[in-house]
Enzyme design. Structure first.
Site, PDB file in Angstrom:
ATOM      1  CG  HIS A 211      16.525 -52.796 -56.302  1.00 53.10           C
ATOM      2  ND1 HIS A 211      16.867 -53.152 -55.017  1.00 53.10           N
ATOM      3  CD2 HIS A 211      16.366 -53.954 -56.991  1.00 53.10           C
ATOM      4  CE1 HIS A 211      16.907 -54.473 -54.935  1.00 53.10           C
ATOM      5  NE2 HIS A 211      16.626 -54.980 -56.110  1.00 53.10           N
ATOM      6  N   GLY A 212      17.439 -48.334 -57.424  1.00 50.49           N
ATOM      7  CA  GLY A 212      17.203 -47.202 -58.294  1.00 50.49           C
ATOM      8  C   GLY A 212      17.033 -45.901 -57.547  1.00 50.49           C
TER       9      GLY A 212
END
Length: 483
Positions: free
Chosen positions: A326-327
């Site tokens: 996700h990041g």
């Protein structure tokens, strides 16, 4: 180009007309229209990033053909490695380079040493995490001999860049979407009508729910230090529905657009906040990603076929990688780790395999007390994890949670106003939304009723809600575009 923008309102009719006008011609012309407009759609953000999609497409197309031509195990592994290195290399450089440089610098400084690595001014290409996973699934399936490679480059390129789901999913498998690219599509009025209603429902969730909650979420998280415990709880709940409305809304719009073109995309969300445990939540939330990690990471690691300790290790790896996907922030790793720790007890005692059917927790309006308690408890844990997902750092997330449980911000029941306005509108909006979703989960509310008058009322209500909720200044981007 955003689905909820004027640009897209002008883009879609032109594409739709061109797509169906060439339908009587050869199939390649229809796929060429898909490919051309998909590249145009993606180039709207930054035309330079389109070259990354083209490069990934060429590499995996060529690797797929070479895998078909050789049976030598070492050569096949080398070809697969080339594909993985190219795709993960691009993803790693653009998304994680600065994260690793900063992390190394922090680690060295912790021990009193200096690390001279410098960060780069890198712009993250929109949707790179989605389309790299999509094209990798093709190469892996061909390597496993589960899929025949295609020689139709236009169809393959259209599969990789298919604009409805290009930048935020669902992450389609080549085994599902590519065969649809290789078949002639015919206009289907019933399917198109269903698609339009899916688009309306998705826009409603994005604009009338997610975007309406965003200002309050931002206000609470940015000023959490002066907020009461009650307001902080409300902020976490608001964010849970903000990200759900945003992400599932995008998936609904993508599925609706695909239906207009004669395609079927997979269901990516299945009422996740009515789950009775974390395992069920992950069978309902971002289904295309969770099944991708199951098939291409968890099972190759040994899955649950190995001894218990190794199986638990595999679960942790999958959740941590899912969080990191996700990041580039430790908060996402913490979010994945929390879900792993919530999942492990259920995995150990075997309850993770419960609720495998259609995920309908109840069949009547009155939910059984036991189910109601499980749903509330699961949602509470999910909201706590969402705090880490939303917070800019682990420290802030920890302070946020600490303030909730110590009531250090004031009376637990008090709700701090937002710009001198109470949160009443958002609360009423959520209650109404949950009521509708709950009715859908028990099949007591049908947004696509077979009765004409009922369908018309629903359509008009959704359109009015969307129009009244559209921001005056500019369209709000989708949260998952940053991933």
């Amino acid at each position: 180009m955003l689905f909820n923008s004027i640009d897209f309102v002008l883009f879609l009719p032109v594409f739709f007309a061109a797509y169906w006008l060439v339908q009587p011609l050869k199939l390649k012309w229809q796929n060429l229209i898909v490919l051309t407009f998909s590249y145009l759609f993606y180039s709207w953000w930054d035309i330079r990033f389109t070259s990354l999609i083209i490069l990934s497409t060429i590499i995996d197309y060529a690797v797929g053909l070479q895998l078909q031509r050789t049976n030598t195990p070492s050569t096949r592994k080398l070809l697969l490695g080339i594909s993985m290195a190219a795709n993960l290399g691009m993803l790693g450089f653009f998304k994680y380079y600065n994260f690793f440089v900063d992390s190394f610098a922090d680690a060295f400084s912790y021990f009193g040493m200096e690390f001279s690595g410098s960060t780069l001014d890198i712009v993250l290409p929109v949707g790179i995490s989605f389309y790299t996973f999509q094209t990798m699934s093709y190469t892996i399936d061909v390597y496993r001999r589960q899929l025949e490679p295609t020689r139709d480059f236009i169809a393959f390129a259209a599969f990789v860049s298919f604009f409805p789901q290009l930048v935020a999913g669902p992450i389609e498998r080549a085994s599902n979407l590519l065969p649809q690219m290789l078949k002639r599509r015919y206009f289907d009025y019933a399917k198109s009508t269903e698609g339009i209603r899916l688009i309306l429902w998705g826009l409603f969730k994005k604009i009338a729910i997610s975007d309406a909650l965003a200002p309050s979420v931002n206000h609470i998280f940015e000023n959490y230090g002066s907020m009461s415990a009650g307001t902080l709880v409300l902020g976490a709940v608001f964010f849970a529905f903000q990200i759900y409305g945003d992400f599932s809304g995008y998936s609904d719009i993508a599925r609706g657009l695909a239906k207009l073109l004669g395609f079927e995309l997979m269901l990516n969300f299945n009422l996740p906040y009515f789950s009775r445990n974390i395992a069920e939540f992950w069978r309902r939330w971002h289904i295309s990603l969770s099944t991708w990690f199951r098939d291409y990471l968890y099972i190759p690691l040994g899955g649950s076929r190995v001894d218990k300790n190794k199986a638990i290790r595999n679960v942790f790896i999958v959740f941590l990688v899912s969080g990191f996907w996700h990041g580039a922030n430790w908060t996402f790793l913490a979010w994945g780790g929390i879900h792993a720790m919530l999942f492990i007890p259920s995995f150990i005692i075997g309850t993770n395999r419960k609720h495998l059917s259609e995920h309908k927790p109840v069949t009547a309006w009155m939910m059984a007390p036991a189910d109601f308690g499980k749903v509330l408890l699961t949602f509470a844990w999910v909201c706590i994890a969402w705090i880490f997902f939303r917070a800019p750092s682990i420290g802030i997330a920890g302070d946020y949670i600490y303030q909730i449980f110590t009531f250090s911000g004031g009376d637990v029941l008090s709700l701090n106003p937002y710009d001198n306005q109470p949160f009443g509108f958002e609360v009423v909006l959520l209650i109404l939304f949950v009521f509708i979703e709950y009715g859908m989960s028990i099949q007591k509310i049908n947004l696509y009723s077979s009765r004409v008058w009922a369908r018309t009322c629903v359509d008009v209500a959704l359109i009015l809600a969307i129009i009244l909720s559209i921001p005056i200044d500019s369209a709000q981007s989708f949260i998952y575009f940053q991933f």
